[in-house]
Design a protein around this motif. Structure first.
Motif, PDB file in Angstrom:
ATOM      1  N   GLU A  72       0.896  -1.026  -0.022  1.00  7.84           N
ATOM      2  CA  GLU A  72      -0.129  -0.372   0.066  1.00  7.84           C
ATOM      3  C   GLU A  72       0.975   1.288  -0.389  1.00  7.84           C
ATOM      4  O   GLU A  72       0.424   2.098  -0.487  1.00  7.84           O
ATOM      5  CB  GLU A  72      -0.961   0.005   1.397  1.00  7.84           C
ATOM      6  N   ALA A  73       2.054   1.479   1.068  1.00  9.96           N
ATOM      7  CA  ALA A  73       2.571   2.847   0.740  1.00  9.96           C
ATOM      8  C   ALA A  73       3.285   2.523  -0.526  1.00  9.96           C
ATOM      9  O   ALA A  73       4.038   3.506  -0.680  1.00  9.96           O
ATOM     10  CB  ALA A  73       3.998   1.779   1.886  1.00  9.96           C
ATOM     11  N   ARG A  74       3.562   1.392  -1.140  1.00  8.75           N
ATOM     12  CA  ARG A  74       4.671   1.444  -2.135  1.00  8.75           C
ATOM     13  C   ARG A  74       4.016   2.365  -3.550  1.00  8.75           C
ATOM     14  O   ARG A  74       3.856   2.893  -3.938  1.00  8.75           O
ATOM     15  CB  ARG A  74       4.872  -0.141  -3.029  1.00  8.75           C
ATOM     16  N   LEU A  75       2.610   1.756  -3.473  1.00  6.63           N
ATOM     17  CA  LEU A  75       1.352   1.753  -4.153  1.00  6.63           C
ATOM     18  C   LEU A  75       0.881   4.000  -3.783  1.00  6.63           C
ATOM     19  O   LEU A  75       1.357   4.172  -5.031  1.00  6.63           O
ATOM     20  CB  LEU A  75      -0.198   1.713  -4.338  1.00  6.63           C
ATOM     21  N   MET A  76       0.675   3.867  -2.651  1.00  8.57           N
ATOM     22  CA  MET A  76       1.113   5.735  -2.397  1.00  8.57           C
ATOM     23  C   MET A  76       2.108   6.434  -2.764  1.00  8.57           C
ATOM     24  O   MET A  76       2.135   8.022  -3.164  1.00  8.57           O
ATOM     25  CB  MET A  76       0.093   5.841  -1.105  1.00  8.57           C
ATOM     26  N   GLU A  77       3.157   5.420  -2.762  1.00 13.46           N
ATOM     27  CA  GLU A  77       4.683   6.782  -3.083  1.00 13.46           C
ATOM     28  C   GLU A  77       4.475   6.772  -4.426  1.00 13.46           C
ATOM     29  O   GLU A  77       5.058   7.491  -4.906  1.00 13.46           O
ATOM     30  CB  GLU A  77       5.752   5.891  -2.155  1.00 13.46           C
ATOM     31  N   SER A  78       3.748   6.073  -5.384  1.00 13.68           N
ATOM     32  CA  SER A  78       3.948   6.492  -6.907  1.00 13.68           C
ATOM     33  C   SER A  78       3.428   7.797  -7.380  1.00 13.68           C
ATOM     34  O   SER A  78       2.195   8.604  -7.114  1.00 13.68           O
ATOM     35  CB  SER A  78       2.787   5.333  -7.307  1.00 13.68           C
ATOM     36  N   LYS A  79       4.665   8.867  -7.569  1.00 15.08           N
ATOM     37  CA  LYS A  79       4.954   9.695  -8.226  1.00 15.08           C
ATOM     38  C   LYS A  79       3.649  10.279  -9.988  1.00 15.08           C
ATOM     39  O   LYS A  79       3.327  11.185 -10.225  1.00 15.08           O
ATOM     40  CB  LYS A  79       6.042  10.586  -8.133  1.00 15.08           C
ATOM     41  N   CYS A  95      -5.336   5.132  -5.575  1.00 10.68           N
ATOM     42  CA  CYS A  95      -4.129   5.773  -6.683  1.00 10.68           C
ATOM     43  C   CYS A  95      -4.737   5.997  -7.609  1.00 10.68           C
ATOM     44  O   CYS A  95      -3.484   6.993  -8.108  1.00 10.68           O
ATOM     45  CB  CYS A  95      -2.879   4.864  -6.392  1.00 10.68           C
ATOM     46  N   LEU A  96      -4.828   5.019  -8.216  1.00  9.80           N
ATOM     47  CA  LEU A  96      -5.371   5.013  -9.964  1.00  9.80           C
ATOM     48  C   LEU A  96      -5.756   6.780 -10.113  1.00  9.80           C
ATOM     49  O   LEU A  96      -5.725   6.766 -11.770  1.00  9.80           O
ATOM     50  CB  LEU A  96      -5.982   3.247 -10.539  1.00  9.80           C
ATOM     51  N   GLU A  97      -6.944   6.651  -9.266  1.00 11.73           N
ATOM     52  CA  GLU A  97      -7.746   7.872  -9.640  1.00 11.73           C
ATOM     53  C   GLU A  97      -6.784   8.821  -9.322  1.00 11.73           C
ATOM     54  O   GLU A  97      -6.778   9.795 -10.003  1.00 11.73           O
ATOM     55  CB  GLU A  97      -8.761   7.859  -8.536  1.00 11.73           C
ATOM     56  N   ASN A  98      -5.906   9.337  -8.586  1.00 15.28           N
ATOM     57  CA  ASN A  98      -4.956   9.934  -8.425  1.00 15.28           C
ATOM     58  C   ASN A  98      -3.817  10.658  -9.118  1.00 15.28           C
ATOM     59  O   ASN A  98      -3.424  11.662  -9.883  1.00 15.28           O
ATOM     60  CB  ASN A  98      -4.430  10.244  -7.043  1.00 15.28           C
ATOM     61  N   ALA A  99      -3.653   9.210  -9.912  1.00 17.32           N
ATOM     62  CA  ALA A  99      -2.120   9.386 -10.608  1.00 17.32           C
ATOM     63  C   ALA A  99      -2.705   9.787 -12.334  1.00 17.32           C
ATOM     64  O   ALA A  99      -2.071  10.439 -12.551  1.00 17.32           O
ATOM     65  CB  ALA A  99      -1.827   8.035 -10.621  1.00 17.32           C
ATOM     66  N   CYS A 100      -3.918   9.330 -12.591  1.00 19.15           N
ATOM     67  CA  CYS A 100      -4.626   9.773 -13.536  1.00 19.15           C
ATOM     68  C   CYS A 100      -4.927  11.151 -13.692  1.00 19.15           C
ATOM     69  O   CYS A 100      -4.729  12.114 -14.193  1.00 19.15           O
ATOM     70  CB  CYS A 100      -5.913   9.445 -14.409  1.00 19.15           C
ATOM     71  N   ASN A 101      -5.330  11.686 -12.307  1.00 18.21           N
ATOM     72  CA  ASN A 101      -5.753  13.200 -12.561  1.00 18.21           C
ATOM     73  C   ASN A 101      -4.499  14.743 -12.454  1.00 18.21           C
ATOM     74  O   ASN A 101      -4.358  14.807 -12.334  1.00 18.21           O
ATOM     75  CB  ASN A 101      -6.429  13.500 -10.790  1.00 18.21           C
ATOM     76  N   MET A 102      -3.923  13.272 -11.567  1.00 20.24           N
ATOM     77  CA  MET A 102      -1.980  14.448 -11.570  1.00 20.24           C
ATOM     78  C   MET A 102      -1.646  13.978 -12.919  1.00 20.24           C
ATOM     79  O   MET A 102      -0.907  15.540 -13.550  1.00 20.24           O
ATOM     80  CB  MET A 102      -1.342  13.772 -10.932  1.00 20.24           C
ATOM     81  N   GLU A 103      -1.242  12.633 -13.679  1.00 22.32           N
ATOM     82  CA  GLU A 103      -1.265  12.914 -15.363  1.00 22.32           C
ATOM     83  C   GLU A 103      -1.431  13.810 -16.290  1.00 22.32           C
ATOM     84  O   GLU A 103      -1.257  14.507 -17.382  1.00 22.32           O
ATOM     85  CB  GLU A 103      -1.376  11.711 -15.587  1.00 22.32           C
ATOM     86  N   GLN A 104      -3.036  13.838 -15.433  1.00 21.50           N
ATOM     87  CA  GLN A 104      -3.742  15.076 -16.877  1.00 21.50           C
ATOM     88  C   GLN A 104      -3.502  16.781 -16.615  1.00 21.50           C
ATOM     89  O   GLN A 104      -3.517  17.968 -17.013  1.00 21.50           O
ATOM     90  CB  GLN A 104      -5.278  15.259 -16.643  1.00 21.50           C
ATOM     91  N   VAL A 105      -2.850  17.047 -15.219  1.00 22.39           N
ATOM     92  CA  VAL A 105      -3.151  18.498 -14.547  1.00 22.39           C
ATOM     93  C   VAL A 105      -1.251  18.641 -15.138  1.00 22.39           C
ATOM     94  O   VAL A 105      -0.813  19.455 -16.388  1.00 22.39           O
ATOM     95  CB  VAL A 105      -2.969  18.463 -13.285  1.00 22.39           C
TER      96      VAL A 105
END
Length: 368
Positions: free
Chosen positions: A48-55, A187-197
């Motif tokens: 879980e920590a590994r997933l949440m650390e994904s930048k 984490c997937l939702e957050n990563a997609c939002n960050m990528e779009q920004v």
């Protein structure tokens, strides 16, 4: 038969030796289960920590598809993602060839891939009706499916399989897996939002295509992929002939409109996997994955001819434009694997040099 005194001082009852051993065995089993659960909880917490650390999205998908199997010793893993996730990455789309274990579907129209229509987790026998679509190995005897849902939207489906029939049983507790599905979806939702920004900073504000910064990232990424998979890669450099005359004669507003209309007309001539960028001023660049020099030359000639034969209406002015195009290619099987950035820059330089050759030999032509 031997009897043992009870530990209760107020009781004179005795416990048979066989019963005592049975209780001892059960107690040892409980201790072992507690130990295994503690180890499992620790692995889940670490992952879980590994997933949440994904930048970024790439790091997250690598963790989900490769590291998950290592953490939990899952022989078979297939991540099904909604294709719309990748459609939204219009500037620097991910190259799915770089990921093992990812499939994309339009999940809005592929709800049959979800075993439990309610969106709940499934564990049990391998379902035959979806085995062929997501390529489940024949020897998979137990199967778990984790829907990745956020805000009532199905983002993806994590499919796990094992040849061990006891690995994913319907009567097993699902607390850990349900929590994992929730964390993964978040984490997937957050990563997609960050990528779009992030990608908003990679779009040219005038033409709506990639800017120079995005192009520099793309050419390195595609060069790396071409070398890794030993494929061809081509690059086009495009320069509008006598563009300064348009600005000087008609004004910069007409010049800006010319750039917008040019990019809008070129985009439909390219494949979905190609990348068009405004490199600077009146220069454009195109990256053509899996394209050799001969086919890149044909694409460049098609673009040149299309623009030369078109008439553009810009703020009341009717204009014609011609292009000088330079083409360069690399063969991924012979390129230097240890110097990806240098290889990418050399590809750009070669295409740019061919633009000057086209201009020097008369303009409105392709040199490769």
């Amino acid at each position: 038969m031997t009897y043992f005194n009870s530990t209760n001082k107020n009781s004179h009852k005795t416990v048979p030796e066989s019963k005592y051993k049975e209780l001892q065995k059960q107690f040892s089993g409980l201790i072992e289960n507690a130990r295994l659960n503690e180890q499992l909880f620790k692995r889940f917490s670490q992952f879980e920590a590994r997933l949440m650390e994904s930048k970024d999205l790439t790091t997250l998908l690598n963790a989900m598809t490769t590291e998950f199997g290592d953490y939990f010793e899952v022989p078979y893993l297939k991540l099904v993602l909604d294709r719309k996730i990748f459609d939204q990455l219009r500037v620097t789309p991910l190259n799915l060839n770089d990921f093992e274990g990812i499939l994309t579907f339009d999940l809005t129209n592929c709800s049959h891939l979800l075993i439990n229509k309610s969106g709940s987790l499934y564990m049990g026998a391998t379902p035959k009706r979806i085995s062929s679509e997501i390529h489940i190995p024949i020897n998979t005897l137990s199967f778990a499916q984790l829907p990745l849902i956020r805000n009532n939207t199905l983002l993806g489906i994590l499919n796990l399989g094992s040849p061990d029939q006891e690995r994913f049983r319907p009567d097993m507790a699902t607390d850990f897996l349900e929590r994992m599905a929730l964390i993964t979806a978040l984490c997937l939702e957050n990563a997609c939002n960050m990528e779009q920004v992030r990608q908003l900073s990679l779009i040219d504000g005038l033409t709506g295509v990639c800017n120079r910064r995005a192009f520099d990232d793309i050419i390195i990424q595609e060069t790396s992929s071409a070398v890794r998979h030993q494929r061809q890669l081509s690059c086009l450099f495009i320069d509008i002939d006598h563009f300064k005359r348009i600005n000087d004669h008609y004004g910069h507003q007409v010049g800006d409109e010319a750039l917008k209309q040019l990019s809008a007309q070129v985009k439909p001539l390219l494949r979905r996997s190609d990348h068009l960028a405004r490199y600077g001023g009146e220069e454009f660049a195109i990256v053509l994955p899996e394209t050799d020099l001969q086919h890149a030359n044909l694409i460049a000639e098609r673009i040149r001819k299309n623009i030369a034969e078109s008439e553009f209406s810009m703020l009341g002015q009717q204009l014609k434009m011609t292009l000088s195009i330079g083409v360069a290619s690399l063969n991924g099987s012979t390129a230097e694997k240890l110097n990806i950035e240098d290889t990418a820059h050399q590809l750009i330089k070669s295409a740019d040099e061919q633009v000057y050759e086209a201009k020097k030999t008369g303009r409105n032509r392709v040199c490769c």
